[in-house]
Scaffold this active site. Structure first.
Site, mmCIF file in Angstrom:
data_model
loop_
_atom_site.group_PDB
_atom_site.id
_atom_site.type_symbol
_atom_site.label_atom_id
_atom_site.label_comp_id
_atom_site.label_asym_id
_atom_site.label_seq_id
_atom_site.Cartn_x
_atom_site.Cartn_y
_atom_site.Cartn_z
ATOM 1 N N GLU A 284 0.855 -1.206 0.000
ATOM 2 C CA GLU A 284 0.000 0.000 0.000
ATOM 3 C C GLU A 284 0.884 1.247 0.000
ATOM 4 O O GLU A 284 0.607 2.220 -0.703
ATOM 5 C CB GLU A 284 -0.929 0.013 1.221
ATOM 6 C CG GLU A 284 -1.945 -1.116 1.260
ATOM 7 C CD GLU A 284 -2.911 -1.109 0.076
ATOM 8 O OE1 GLU A 284 -3.161 -0.037 -0.492
ATOM 9 O OE2 GLU A 284 -3.396 -2.195 -0.294
ATOM 10 N N TRP A 287 1.962 2.061 -3.341
ATOM 11 C CA TRP A 287 1.038 2.829 -4.189
ATOM 12 C C TRP A 287 1.357 4.322 -4.128
ATOM 13 O O TRP A 287 1.133 5.065 -5.079
ATOM 14 C CB TRP A 287 -0.415 2.596 -3.754
ATOM 15 C CG TRP A 287 -1.043 1.392 -4.381
ATOM 16 C CD1 TRP A 287 -1.240 0.168 -3.803
ATOM 17 C CD2 TRP A 287 -1.570 1.291 -5.721
ATOM 18 N NE1 TRP A 287 -1.854 -0.680 -4.702
ATOM 19 C CE2 TRP A 287 -2.070 -0.017 -5.876
ATOM 20 C CE3 TRP A 287 -1.662 2.177 -6.791
ATOM 21 C CZ2 TRP A 287 -2.655 -0.460 -7.068
ATOM 22 C CZ3 TRP A 287 -2.247 1.739 -7.982
ATOM 23 C CH2 TRP A 287 -2.734 0.434 -8.109
ATOM 24 N N TRP A 315 -20.648 13.667 -19.030
ATOM 25 C CA TRP A 315 -20.819 13.892 -17.590
ATOM 26 C C TRP A 315 -22.043 14.765 -17.343
ATOM 27 O O TRP A 315 -22.301 15.722 -18.076
ATOM 28 C CB TRP A 315 -19.592 14.600 -17.002
ATOM 29 C CG TRP A 315 -18.279 13.896 -17.157
ATOM 30 C CD1 TRP A 315 -17.205 14.322 -17.889
ATOM 31 C CD2 TRP A 315 -17.870 12.656 -16.546
ATOM 32 N NE1 TRP A 315 -16.157 13.433 -17.778
ATOM 33 C CE2 TRP A 315 -16.532 12.394 -16.959
ATOM 34 C CE3 TRP A 315 -18.486 11.738 -15.696
ATOM 35 C CZ2 TRP A 315 -15.816 11.270 -16.551
ATOM 36 C CZ3 TRP A 315 -17.770 10.617 -15.296
ATOM 37 C CH2 TRP A 315 -16.461 10.390 -15.714
ATOM 38 N N ASN A 350 -9.912 4.444 3.400
ATOM 39 C CA ASN A 350 -9.653 4.180 1.980
ATOM 40 C C ASN A 350 -10.797 3.443 1.285
ATOM 41 O O ASN A 350 -11.183 3.782 0.167
ATOM 42 C CB ASN A 350 -8.363 3.375 1.818
ATOM 43 C CG ASN A 350 -8.065 3.097 0.351
ATOM 44 O OD1 ASN A 350 -7.914 4.023 -0.435
ATOM 45 N ND2 ASN A 350 -8.025 1.832 -0.025
ATOM 46 N N TRP A 368 -14.995 13.126 -12.587
ATOM 47 C CA TRP A 368 -14.127 12.801 -11.448
ATOM 48 C C TRP A 368 -13.365 14.021 -10.939
ATOM 49 O O TRP A 368 -12.985 14.098 -9.773
ATOM 50 C CB TRP A 368 -13.150 11.672 -11.815
ATOM 51 C CG TRP A 368 -12.217 11.974 -12.964
ATOM 52 C CD1 TRP A 368 -12.450 11.722 -14.282
ATOM 53 C CD2 TRP A 368 -10.918 12.590 -12.903
ATOM 54 N NE1 TRP A 368 -11.377 12.141 -15.046
ATOM 55 C CE2 TRP A 368 -10.418 12.673 -14.227
ATOM 56 C CE3 TRP A 368 -10.129 13.069 -11.866
ATOM 57 C CZ2 TRP A 368 -9.171 13.221 -14.536
ATOM 58 C CZ3 TRP A 368 -8.876 13.617 -12.172
ATOM 59 C CH2 TRP A 368 -8.413 13.692 -13.489
ATOM 60 N N TRP A 391 -8.340 9.121 -7.987
ATOM 61 C CA TRP A 391 -9.595 9.507 -8.655
ATOM 62 C C TRP A 391 -9.637 8.931 -10.067
ATOM 63 O O TRP A 391 -10.661 8.416 -10.507
ATOM 64 C CB TRP A 391 -9.779 11.030 -8.652
ATOM 65 C CG TRP A 391 -10.487 11.445 -7.394
ATOM 66 C CD1 TRP A 391 -9.920 11.922 -6.249
ATOM 67 C CD2 TRP A 391 -11.897 11.341 -7.129
ATOM 68 N NE1 TRP A 391 -10.882 12.126 -5.289
ATOM 69 C CE2 TRP A 391 -12.111 11.783 -5.810
ATOM 70 C CE3 TRP A 391 -12.995 10.926 -7.871
ATOM 71 C CZ2 TRP A 391 -13.380 11.817 -5.220
ATOM 72 C CZ3 TRP A 391 -14.260 10.958 -7.293
ATOM 73 C CH2 TRP A 391 -14.444 11.401 -5.981
HETATM 74 C C1 LIG Z 1 -10.544 8.711 -4.376
HETATM 75 C C2 LIG Z 1 -9.316 8.567 -3.491
HETATM 76 C C3 LIG Z 1 -8.565 9.689 -3.162
HETATM 77 C C4 LIG Z 1 -7.416 9.562 -2.360
HETATM 78 N N1 LIG Z 1 -6.698 10.691 -2.038
HETATM 79 C C5 LIG Z 1 -5.585 10.579 -1.272
HETATM 80 C C6 LIG Z 1 -4.829 11.728 -0.911
HETATM 81 O O1 LIG Z 1 -5.121 12.848 -1.325
HETATM 82 N N2 LIG Z 1 -3.748 11.557 -0.093
HETATM 83 C C7 LIG Z 1 -3.384 10.320 0.368
HETATM 84 O O2 LIG Z 1 -2.414 10.211 1.133
HETATM 85 N N3 LIG Z 1 -4.059 9.216 0.005
HETATM 86 C C8 LIG Z 1 -5.147 9.299 -0.788
HETATM 87 N N4 LIG Z 1 -5.848 8.173 -1.123
HETATM 88 C C9 LIG Z 1 -5.289 6.849 -0.779
HETATM 89 C C10 LIG Z 1 -5.756 6.260 0.550
HETATM 90 O O3 LIG Z 1 -7.145 6.365 0.657
HETATM 91 C C11 LIG Z 1 -5.114 6.923 1.760
HETATM 92 O O4 LIG Z 1 -3.720 7.005 1.596
HETATM 93 C C12 LIG Z 1 -5.391 6.093 3.015
HETATM 94 O O5 LIG Z 1 -6.781 6.003 3.226
HETATM 95 C C13 LIG Z 1 -4.741 6.754 4.205
HETATM 96 O O6 LIG Z 1 -5.047 6.060 5.370
HETATM 97 P P1 LIG Z 1 -3.925 5.262 6.157
HETATM 98 O O7 LIG Z 1 -2.714 6.104 6.296
HETATM 99 O O8 LIG Z 1 -4.565 4.746 7.390
HETATM 100 O O9 LIG Z 1 -3.651 4.083 5.133
HETATM 101 P P2 LIG Z 1 -2.897 2.691 5.330
HETATM 102 O O10 LIG Z 1 -3.801 1.629 4.833
HETATM 103 O O11 LIG Z 1 -2.378 2.555 6.692
HETATM 104 O O12 LIG Z 1 -1.722 2.795 4.266
HETATM 105 C C14 LIG Z 1 -0.421 3.303 4.594
HETATM 106 C C15 LIG Z 1 -0.005 4.350 3.602
HETATM 107 O O13 LIG Z 1 0.053 3.804 2.291
HETATM 108 C C16 LIG Z 1 -0.323 4.795 1.338
HETATM 109 N N5 LIG Z 1 -1.513 4.350 0.610
HETATM 110 C C17 LIG Z 1 -2.463 3.490 1.036
HETATM 111 N N6 LIG Z 1 -3.389 3.308 0.069
HETATM 112 C C18 LIG Z 1 -3.021 4.071 -0.970
HETATM 113 C C19 LIG Z 1 -3.557 4.315 -2.260
HETATM 114 N N7 LIG Z 1 -4.683 3.735 -2.702
HETATM 115 N N8 LIG Z 1 -2.914 5.168 -3.075
HETATM 116 C C20 LIG Z 1 -1.779 5.780 -2.690
HETATM 117 N N9 LIG Z 1 -1.213 5.579 -1.489
HETATM 118 C C21 LIG Z 1 -1.826 4.742 -0.635
HETATM 119 C C22 LIG Z 1 -0.644 6.054 2.116
HETATM 120 O O14 LIG Z 1 0.489 6.886 2.129
HETATM 121 C C23 LIG Z 1 -0.962 5.515 3.496
HETATM 122 O O15 LIG Z 1 -0.758 6.455 4.514
HETATM 123 C C24 LIG Z 1 -7.017 8.279 -1.910
HETATM 124 C C25 LIG Z 1 -7.787 7.158 -2.250
HETATM 125 C C26 LIG Z 1 -8.923 7.301 -3.020
HETATM 126 C C27 LIG Z 1 -9.710 6.073 -3.372
#
Ligand SMILES: Cc1cc2nc3c(=O)[nH]c(=O)nc-3n(C[C@H](O)[C@H](O)[C@H](O)COP(=O)(O)OP(=O)(O)OC[C@H]3O[C@@H](n4cnc5c(N)ncnc54)[C@H](O)[C@@H]3O)c2cc1C
Length: 490
Positions: A284, A287, A315, A350, A368, A391
């Site tokens: 993750e 990503w 849209w 997420n 989007w 997005w």
């Molecule tokens: C529509 C949408 C918009 C998003 N916008 C952002 C945003 O602006 N900033 C942001 O940090 N994350 C974004 N995310 C990704 C993700 O939702 C968040 O990083 C995550 O929810 C943060 O919670 P956590 O730190 O507890 O995640 P954890 O599950 O603990 O993951 C650890 C770290 O991994 C990274 N990560 C996890 N999932 C993703 C992912 N899908 N894409 C990229 N990195 C990821 C993040 O840095 C996160 O802090 C978005 C996801 C979606 C679906």
């Protein structure tokens, strides 16, 4: 530590801070300290990069926390104002700096500014040392056999894993000798700091939810590793459990580095079960790098459909539907819970981000970019790369994206990932009395139950703003009719 000193014969070095508000694992700061020369720490309030909304508030808090940490060590964070290449070059000259250190940026504005600044400084005979700090791997370091950037995450991740662990983390410098400022340079610093951008209206829980120091970031990491890493695979999709790391705002502001997260998690993976959870978590985190690689190579990631056939998507432009989505008034409980969590706290789980994004783009057939901008305004972790890539992923317009025809059913997602409705009840108090089996579909409550729990459909809580089956059919039809869909192979 040591207080600011005058060293008339020794030129100072300068460290620029930008979205890396920490003292540990900060290669630019460590590099500056290693020179043995006195150090000037600088932050620029640059209109080109200054952000409003929740992220503007969050970054300002992080900057203040850094200033406090430097002050505890006897130093000062000097604030400049203006276009970074101009004001840093002028300040460095006035302060007699011989080297400027910074951690590299990868967004289009940051890259352009740093290129211009480097040229200006070198013209003035000032050295530049730039360092890798923001990501696990810099965007250009992982490429396909053909030398091109990867377009598929799984292949990229496999290649990333063959590179081994990212570089080791640096401790905070044991000693920082702070430089004092000559009067000419002091005159260029801000006496009064710009006001901290206010939190957006309604973000009442953000301040309490997000303590903002480097120590808070480290505590959040430690708590996650000790308490929740072991359940990550099982629970990371469950908003009701809320056991993901919640590190995203800290990573966004650079209150801790991705390398620190990586090494803390890898080191904890001492049993096969933990190792499996750690691997899932690290992917993750991967990503995040993948998103930054996309932004590096696709600087218009936040506004251009990476699949051009979507330029023809019809849209809908309905302010009423968009407002219902933004305010958490769609009548679909999981969507509304997520949007209200975002509104109040600046963060959303997420899984729910994916559900609300799918709902907006597919069921409401809304561009989007509307959602991307709303998230940019409301998220405390709003990140130019991660937000835009996700997005585009959810809308099916991106590279390696979820295909358009994969349309999340918000009711099915709710039943699966919030089975007892605990998450919904937290954020949609109107539904607290609803029995578990109706919490995902409150419009099905019969008249006698409604009377019993004092619930008036459409008044206590909105009726669904769209019919899921109908909206899904329209979304699929629009997609099938996209003129160039066949040519793009999907
Ligand atoms: C529509 C949408 C918009 C998003 N916008 C952002 C945003 O602006 N900033 C942001 O940090 N994350 C974004 N995310 C990704 C993700 O939702 C968040 O990083 C995550 O929810 C943060 O919670 P956590 O730190 O507890 O995640 P954890 O599950 O603990 O993951 C650890 C770290 O991994 C990274 N990560 C996890 N999932 C993703 C992912 N899908 N894409 C990229 N990195 C990821 C993040 O840095 C996160 O802090 C978005 C996801 C979606 C679906």
């Amino acid at each position: 530590m040591s207080a600011e000193k005058n060293h008339p014969s020794v030129s100072p070095v300068l460290v620029l801070f930008r979205d890396d508000f920490r003292l540990t694992d900060h290669p630019a700061l460590s590099g500056a300290c290693t020179t043995g020369q006195p150090v000037l720490c600088v932050y620029v309030h640059d209109p080109e990069t200054t952000r409003g909304g929740a992220i503007g508030w969050w970054l300002a808090q992080a900057c203040t926390a850094l200033a406090d940490a430097l002050s505890e060590k006897g130093g000062t964070l000097h604030h400049l104002s203006g276009h970074t290449p101009d004001v840093v070059a002028e300040f460095a000259q006035a302060a007699g700096v011989d080297t400027v250190f910074w951690n590299r940026r990868y967004d289009p504005t940051g890259k352009a500014q740093d290129t211009a600044l480097k040229a200006r400084l070198e013209q003035q005979g000032i050295n530049v040392q730039s360092c890798a700090a923001r990501l696990l791997h810099e965007p250009w370091t992982i490429r396909t056999g053909a030398g091109t950037p990867y377009r598929v995450f799984t292949a990229w991740w496999k290649a990333a894993r063959t590179m081994g662990d990212p570089g080791r983390c640096l401790p905070a410098p044991r000693q920082i000798t702070f430089a004092s400022l000559p009067a000419d340079a002091r005159a260029l610093t801000l006496r009064t700091l710009p006001p901290v951008p206010p939190l957006p209206a309604g973000a009442n829980a953000a301040e309490a939810d997000w303590p903002c120091t480097e120590a808070d970031a480290q505590d959040t990491l430690t708590t996650f590793v000790e308490d929740n890493l072991a359940h990550y695979i099982q629970e990371h999709d469950r908003p009701d459990k809320d056991t993901t790391s919640r590190l995203s705002p800290y990573l966004r502001a650079g209150l801790l580095s991705a390398r620190q997260v990586w090494h803390a998690v890898s080191t904890a993976a001492t049993t096969p079960a933990l190792a499996e959870n750690a691997e899932k978590f690290l992917s993750e985190l991967g990503w995040r790098d993948f998103a930054w690689m996309q932004l590096f190579y696709e600087p218009d990631l936040a506004w251009r459909n990476l699949r051009p056939e979507f330029d023809h998507m019809p849209w809908q432009k309905s302010p009423a539907l968009l407002a219902a989505w933004q305010q958490g008034q769609t009548g679909y409980p999981l969507v509304d819970a997520g949007m209200r969590q975002l509104y109040a706290t600046g963060w959303m789980h997420n899984r729910v981000r994916m559900v609300v994004a799918s709902f907006l783009t597919k069921h409401l057939l809304t561009d989007w970019r509307e959602g991307e901008q709303w998230f940019q305004a409301r998220l405390v972790d709003a990140d130019p790369a991660q937000n835009a890539m996700n997005w585009q992923w959810c809308a099916g317009t991106g590279i390696d994206a979820s295909p358009w025809f994969r349309i999340f059913n918000p009711v099915g997602q709710s039943e699966k990932f919030d089975p007892t409705g605990a998450y919904i009840r937290t954020w949609v108090p109107e539904l607290r009395q609803m029995p578990d089996k109706l919490i995902h579909t409150p419009w099905k409550a019969d008249a006698s139950l409604c009377r019993q729990i004092g619930f008036t459909p459409g008044k206590s809580y909105p009726n669904p703003i769209v019919d899921l089956k109908l909206a899904r059919g329209i979304a699929l039809e629009c997609w099938k009719n996209l003129p160039d869909r066949k040519e793009s192979g999907r």
